[in-house]
Design a protein around this motif. Structure first.
Motif, short mmCIF file in Angstrom:
data_model
loop_
_atom_site.label_atom_id
_atom_site.label_comp_id
_atom_site.label_asym_id
_atom_site.label_seq_id
_atom_site.Cartn_x
_atom_site.Cartn_y
_atom_site.Cartn_z
N PHE A 1 76.46 -26.92 36.06
CA PHE A 1 77.59 -27.83 35.83
C PHE A 1 77.90 -28.71 37.03
N ALA B 1 76.41 -32.00 36.23
CA ALA B 1 76.65 -32.58 34.91
C ALA B 1 77.31 -33.96 35.04
N TYR C 1 77.48 -38.90 28.13
CA TYR C 1 78.04 -37.77 28.89
C TYR C 1 78.11 -36.52 28.01
N MET D 1 86.68 -23.87 31.83
CA MET D 1 86.51 -25.09 32.62
C MET D 1 86.98 -26.32 31.86
N PHE E 1 85.47 -27.34 29.07
CA PHE E 1 84.40 -27.75 28.14
C PHE E 1 84.54 -26.91 26.88
N GLN F 1 92.92 -28.57 35.56
CA GLN F 1 91.53 -28.32 35.94
C GLN F 1 91.31 -28.80 37.37
N HIS G 1 88.07 -28.26 39.12
CA HIS G 1 86.66 -28.28 39.52
C HIS G 1 86.08 -29.70 39.51
N LYS G 2 84.91 -29.79 40.11
CA LYS G 2 84.25 -31.07 40.38
C LYS G 2 84.03 -31.97 39.16
N ASN G 3 83.87 -31.34 37.99
CA ASN G 3 83.58 -32.15 36.80
C ASN G 3 84.72 -33.10 36.44
N ALA H 1 83.74 -36.35 37.85
CA ALA H 1 82.70 -37.04 37.07
C ALA H 1 83.37 -37.82 35.94
N ILE H 2 84.33 -37.17 35.29
CA ILE H 2 85.01 -37.83 34.18
C ILE H 2 85.89 -38.97 34.67
N ASP I 1 84.30 -29.17 46.61
CA ASP I 1 83.34 -30.19 46.15
C ASP I 1 84.01 -31.24 45.25
#
Ligand SMILES: Nc1ncnc2c1ncn2[C@@H]1O[C@H](COP(=O)(O)OP(=O)(O)O)[C@@H](O)[C@H]1O
Ligand SMILES: [Mg+2]
Lengths: 136, 110
Positions: free
Chosen positions: A12, A15, A44, A100, A102, B51, B53-55, B58-59, B79
């Motif tokens: 991830f 990602a 995505y 997370m 998702f 949330q 975390h790193k994702n 990205a979004i 990160d």
């Protein structure tokens, strides 16, 4: 123009990398902003599905004056019931993946909404290939 | 309204990307489901979430969001900050809950 990106299942931290590279390319090509937005959402979600649900995959993007053709081919468990998988809210994501944020079961429906053409070819136990076309 | 004015009025912590504070805020979106934000947030909005975390970066980057506000005193992972700084998108923090923060921001922006 032809682009290819490898995607690792379960990773991830990377990602969205391919999606951001393809977004940059489309911007450089001066593709209409609303079209880029649709590509980004569809791509995505498809990229994250390889990370979340498959072992590994390759993203192939072909861009010409008429549009972008995306093919995402993965080695993975495949999808047993595609109609079910396409339903908003259906997800087999693990608890960790859900925590997370998702695994909302909105990925495939969102791809379908943003694509001009969208098809899923899948073989259980082998893998899944998505074909997504978005016209400029 | 600019991101920095939102920071001042809501007394937000700035975890990253001071250079992004001069950007115009075009609205807000509150959700912890990444596909929801991916599908339905709009360019220039501030994203309110728990949330960390790193994702999320990205979004935020892919959707051209103006900033991310973490609620309830949550702090970004290392990160996440790295990505935020390289993309120039501010990660902000508040001790308020998403409901309160969204309500206040909504009234500020309307
Ligand atoms: N590439 C894939 N390989 C295997 N299964 C998949 C793949 N993509 C989607 N699926 C299946 O379809 C379901 C729905 O996908 P999606 O709508 O993206 O929701 P989510 O990813 O949030 O679970 C997944 O939970 C999974 O069971
Ligand atoms: Mg998905």
């Amino acid at each position: 123009m032809h682009l290819e990106y490898n995607v690792e299942g379960g990773d991830f931290t990377r990602a969205g990398y391919a999606s951001s590279q393809i977004k940059k390319t489309l911007k450089q090509l001066n593709v209409d902003a609303t079209v880029i937005k649709r590509v980004v959402v569809a791509l995505y979600e498809a990229e994250v599905n390889i990370v979340a649900h498959a072992y590994r995959g390759v993203i192939y993007a072909d861009i010409n004056g008429a549009g972008i053709q995306l093919r995402l081919a993965d080695e993975g468990p495949g999808i047993a019931d595609v109609d079910m998988a396409m339903k908003r809210g259906f997800s087999t994501a693990s608890r960790e993946v859900r925590e997370m944020g998702f695994g909302a079961g909105m990925g495939l429906p969102n791809i379908s909404e943003n694509a001009d053409n969208f098809s899923i070819d899948t073989i259980v136990g082998k893998g899944t290939t998505l074909n997504i076309e978005i016209k400029f | 309204m600019l991101v920095k004015e939102v920071v001042e009025k809501l007394n937000l912590k700035v975890f990253s990307s001071k250079e992004g504070l001069d950007r115009e805020v075009k609205g807000g979106y509150t959700s912890d489901l990444l596909s929801d934000v991916m599908g339905y947030s709009k360019e220039g909005q501030i994203w309110i979430t728990l949330q960390t975390h790193k994702n999320i970066m990205a979004i935020a980057t892919l959707k051209d969001l103006a900033a991310v506000i973490l609620v309830k005193g949550f702090e970004p992972e290392a990160d996440t900050l790295e990505t935020a700084n390289s993309e120039g998108i501010p990660v902000l923090g508040s001790d308020l809950e998403a409901f309160e923060l969204s309500g206040i921001l909504f009234n500020m922006l309307k």
